[in-house]
Structures are given as structure tokens and as C-alpha cells.
Scaffold this motif. Structure first.
Motif, PDB file in Angstrom:
ATOM      1  N   LEU A   1       0.824  -1.204   0.000  1.00 44.06           N
ATOM      2  CA  LEU A   1       0.000   0.000   0.000  1.00 44.06           C
ATOM      3  C   LEU A   1       0.862   1.259   0.000  1.00 44.06           C
ATOM      4  N   GLN A   2       1.953   1.228   0.760  1.00 44.70           N
ATOM      5  CA  GLN A   2       2.853   2.378   0.778  1.00 44.70           C
ATOM      6  C   GLN A   2       3.497   2.592  -0.582  1.00 44.70           C
ATOM      7  N   SER A   3       3.906   1.514  -1.222  1.00 45.04           N
ATOM      8  CA  SER A   3       4.530   1.667  -2.537  1.00 45.04           C
ATOM      9  C   SER A   3       3.521   2.157  -3.567  1.00 45.04           C
ATOM     10  N   SER A   4       2.277   1.679  -3.496  1.00 44.90           N
ATOM     11  CA  SER A   4       1.270   2.169  -4.442  1.00 44.90           C
ATOM     12  C   SER A   4       0.925   3.632  -4.146  1.00 44.90           C
ATOM     13  N   LEU A   5       0.938   4.031  -2.875  1.00 43.14           N
ATOM     14  CA  LEU A   5       0.701   5.431  -2.527  1.00 43.14           C
ATOM     15  C   LEU A   5       1.810   6.318  -3.086  1.00 43.14           C
ATOM     16  N   LYS A   6       3.056   5.888  -2.952  1.00 39.60           N
ATOM     17  CA  LYS A   6       4.171   6.651  -3.504  1.00 39.60           C
ATOM     18  C   LYS A   6       4.047   6.768  -5.014  1.00 39.60           C
ATOM     19  N   ARG A   7       3.665   5.671  -5.653  1.00 37.66           N
ATOM     20  CA  ARG A   7       3.508   5.689  -7.103  1.00 37.66           C
ATOM     21  C   ARG A   7       2.402   6.663  -7.505  1.00 37.66           C
ATOM     22  N   LEU A   8       1.301   6.662  -6.771  1.00 37.81           N
ATOM     23  CA  LEU A   8       0.206   7.587  -7.064  1.00 37.81           C
ATOM     24  C   LEU A   8       0.614   9.033  -6.836  1.00 37.81           C
ATOM     25  N   GLU A   9       1.389   9.292  -5.775  1.00 34.10           N
ATOM     26  CA  GLU A   9       1.857  10.648  -5.510  1.00 34.10           C
ATOM     27  C   GLU A   9       2.782  11.127  -6.620  1.00 34.10           C
ATOM     28  N   LYS A  10       3.617  10.231  -7.141  1.00 33.14           N
ATOM     29  CA  LYS A  10       4.512  10.609  -8.228  1.00 33.14           C
ATOM     30  C   LYS A  10       3.721  10.935  -9.484  1.00 33.14           C
TER      31      LYS A  10
END
Length: 160
Positions: free
Chosen positions: A48-57
């Protein structure tokens, strides 16, 4: 008598170990399942953290990207443009008007002269009793975003 007492102690210890072994086995199984659950939760949080970072990028990236996109031109904002967060529309609020008037150190009459309205209008706008016309809001936002010196010179020009 000592042999009987020793035998009794040994038998009690054996029965206690047998009973505890069953209880400990249940606790060990429970602990193993809890560790497995914790591990699965950690993996889920990490994904979830990695997908959140990807979405923020992707959200922070410019909307028009690609081989044919025009390069972004960074221009220095004019001192008359209202300041706000990029991508957000700056709106007129009574609190903003009151705060900007306090920042400039103006009276309601001075602010009225700057904006080209009556002092009563400023009072109504600040108290929330009325709002300026939508056609005038961009001009008002530009004028209240001015610096104090610039606003004073504009008031002087308007009064002359």
C-alpha cells in the motif's frame, strides 16, 4: 517415607508437565498463526505504501507528458497575482480580506479606496453579510495581494 514423598513429587511434576504440554502446544499454534498474520499485514502495508508513492509521483507529474509535450515554462508570478497553492483556484473570503487588510495596516476606508468601493461594502464583506460581484473578484484579489507601498501609491493615484 522419603521414598514415598519423592515418588509423589515426581508424579505430580509429571502430571503437571503433561497438562502444561497441551496448553503450551495450543499457545505455540496461536503464536505461529499470529506471526503469520502479522507478516501478511506487513506485506500489505508495504504494498500500500509503494502504491501510494507511485500515485503521488503520478499526481505530481505534469498532466501533459510525452514525446510531443511542450516544455513547461516557468514564469515569475507578477506581484499583482494572488498567491495560493499551485493548481488551486484562489477564492474571495471574508477572512482573506480581513487578513490582507490587517497585513497592509489599512483602515476599512483605505481598503475601500484601494478597491474602488464604499467603506460600508468593505464592512459587509468582512462581516460576511455580503460578497462582491463575481466579475470584480479577480481584480479585488489582485489588489489585496499588493504590497503596502504599491497599494499606497495606487490609493494616491486614485485620490488625485
Amino acid at each position: 517415607m522419603t521414598t514415598f514423598a519423592e515418588t509423589l513429587k515426581k508424579e505430580i511434576a509429571r502430571v503437571a508437565r503433561k497438562e502444561l504440554r497441551e496448553e503450551i502446544t495450543v499457545l505455540r499454534k496461536l503464536g505461529a498463526t499470529q506471526r503469520a498474520d502479522i507478516s501478511a499485514l506487513k506485506k500489505e502495508v508495504k504494498s500500500l505504501q509503494s502504491s501510494l508513492k507511485r500515485l503521488e509521483k503520478t499526481r505530481a507529474a505534469p498532466s501533459s507528458s510525452g514525446p510531443f509535450a511542450e516544455p513547461s515554462r516557468t514564469t515569475k508570478p507578477s506581484p499583482h497575482t494572488p498567491r495560493g497553492k499551485p493548481g488551486r483556484k484562489v477564492t474571495f473570503t471574508a477572512e482573506r480580506l480581513k487578513a490582507q487588510r490587517a497585513r497592509l495596516g489599512f483602515t476599512q476606508e483605505q481598503m475601500a479606496q484601494l478597491l474602488g468601493v464604499s467603506g460600508l461594502s468593505i464592512w459587509k464583506w468582512e462581516s460576511g453579510g455580503a460578497a462582491p460581484r463575481t466579475s470584480r473578484v479577480p481584480d479585488i484579489l489582485k489588489k489585496i495581494a499588493m504590497g503596502k507601498r504599491e497599494a499606497l501609491t495606487l490609493i494616491g493615484q486614485l485620490a488625485a
